[in-house]
Design an enzyme around this catalytic site. Structure first.
Site, PDB file in Angstrom:
ATOM      1  CE  LYS A   1      -3.742  -2.240   1.934  1.00 18.12           C
ATOM      2  NZ  LYS A   1      -4.625  -2.784   3.135  1.00 18.12           N
TER       3      LYS A   1
ATOM      4  CD  GLN B   1      -3.737  -4.419   6.694  1.00 23.92           C
ATOM      5  OE1 GLN B   1      -3.412  -3.774   5.650  1.00 23.92           O
ATOM      6  NE2 GLN B   1      -4.481  -5.459   5.861  1.00 23.92           N
TER       7      GLN B   1
ATOM      8  CG  ASP C   1      -9.721  -0.619   4.870  1.00 27.57           C
ATOM      9  OD1 ASP C   1      -9.688  -1.548   3.392  1.00 27.57           O
ATOM     10  OD2 ASP C   1      -9.093  -0.987   5.045  1.00 27.57           O
TER      11      ASP C   1
HETATM   12  N1  GUN Z   1      -6.851  -6.794   5.889  1.00 23.80           N
HETATM   13  C1  GUN Z   1      -6.716  -8.059   4.558  1.00 23.80           C
HETATM   14  N2  GUN Z   1      -7.191  -7.481   3.499  1.00 23.80           N
HETATM   15  C2  GUN Z   1      -7.262  -6.329   4.650  1.00 23.80           C
HETATM   16  C3  GUN Z   1      -8.297  -4.396   3.353  1.00 23.80           C
HETATM   17  O1  GUN Z   1      -8.624  -4.836   2.670  1.00 23.80           O
HETATM   18  N3  GUN Z   1      -8.504  -3.834   4.176  1.00 23.80           N
HETATM   19  C4  GUN Z   1      -7.860  -3.767   5.895  1.00 23.80           C
HETATM   20  N4  GUN Z   1      -7.790  -3.043   6.286  1.00 23.80           N
HETATM   21  N5  GUN Z   1      -7.449  -4.867   6.342  1.00 23.80           N
HETATM   22  C5  GUN Z   1      -7.180  -6.199   5.944  1.00 23.80           C
END
Ligand code: GUN
Length: 282
Positions: free
Chosen positions: A52, A96, A119
């Site tokens: 990211k 996350q 998200d």
């Molecule tokens: N963990 C696995 N996929 C994601 C996601 O798309 N967003 C977040 N915040 N955590 C994750």
């Protein structure tokens, strides 16, 4: 043989367009910024966060990382989210997941301001998606919808079977597919006779977390197969949930792993941050 849905190239195209939008925002004095909170040292999460970060650099989005010790209290986590909520220069906040078990992730997600919830996990945004209103759509389902759209795969009246009922992928996918007028079936670990639900599906979306779980005999000829899985096989090779080598001969379209859903998830996060910064979100 199926057409391979090239998520990597499509994600690159989306990111190039976002880069231009980002430059435009900067010319107007808006400097898009994403804050990412990582609690503990889950190795997969670290890789996701690094990806990211790289994508942000590529698009021109500022990236601020908050690394919290796994022993952090719920109160401290909520305090940090509140600080980020009120920082004017931060447009998107991402926590996350997973986070350590002693913490309440639901409270954390609902604390993130809906306007900064890139998200799409705040219950308000989840509800808006269910009502088919403009909102932040969670990134993996959003990326899947973009891929289907790009390849001209219409969902209207189609049978879509989703395997996996997570809050991050399976559940928001139900709404995304319903919003496109598909007939949606959702299966999970307690589903009996899974094959009964996959064999008549025009589109199968697998988000199970088990290597080679979807086999050729489970799908119909010409089905579209979307593979959300990220697993390691017995040789340590990165593989999805689908037995790709065999299913590819029966499907009409299929996403590879790697290079399918994964890069699209990151591209849609970038899209959501630019959207937040543009204040397009209503
Ligand atoms: N963990 C696995 N996929 C994601 C996601 O798309 N967003 C977040 N915040 N955590 C994750």
């Amino acid at each position: 043989m199926a057409t391979i849905i090239d998520g990597k190239t499509l994600a690159q195209k989306i990111r190039s367009n976002l880069k231009l939008e980002c430059e435009e925002l900067k010319k107007n004095g808006i400097n898009p910024k994403l804050a990412v909170i990582l609690v503990g040292d889950d190795s997969a999460s670290k890789v996701y966060v690094r990806n990211k970060n790289k994508a942000c650099e590529d698009v021109g989005i500022e990236f601020e990382e908050y690394l919290l010790d796994s022993s952090i209290t719920q109160e401290k986590l909520i305090d940090l989210i509140n600080v980020l909520n009120y920082k004017k220069d931060i447009h998107g906040i991402l926590l996350q997941s997973p986070i350590p078990r002693h913490l309440d992730i639901n409270e954390a997600f609902r604390t993130i301001l809906p306007e900064k919830d890139v998200d799409g996990f705040n219950p308000l945004n989840v509800g808006k998606l269910a009502l088919n209103q403009d909102t932040f759509v969670s990134c993996t389902p959003y990326g899947i919808m973009k891929m289907l759209e790009e390849y001209g795969i219409d969902l209207n009246g189609k049978n879509v079977t989703i395997i996996g009922r997570s809050n991050i992928v399976g559940k928001p996918l139900i709404q995304c597919c319903l919003n496109k007028d598909a007939t949606v079936t959702i299966c999970h670990s307690r589903t009996k006779n899974l094959k009964e639900h996959t064999i008549n599906a025009d589109i199968v979306i697998a988000a199970v977390g088990k290597a080679k779980f979807i086999t050729e005999d489970m799908i119909k000829n010409g089905a579209v197969i979307i593979d959300v899985g990220i697993n390691r096989d017995e040789n340590g090779k990165l593989v999805g949930d689908v037995d790709f080598e065999n299913v590819v001969n029966k499907a009409s379209y299929i996403t590879p792993v790697p290079g399918g859903v994964g890069p699209m998830t990151v591209a849609m996060l970038m899209n959501n941050v630019i959207k937040a910064a543009s204040k397009l979100y209503k």
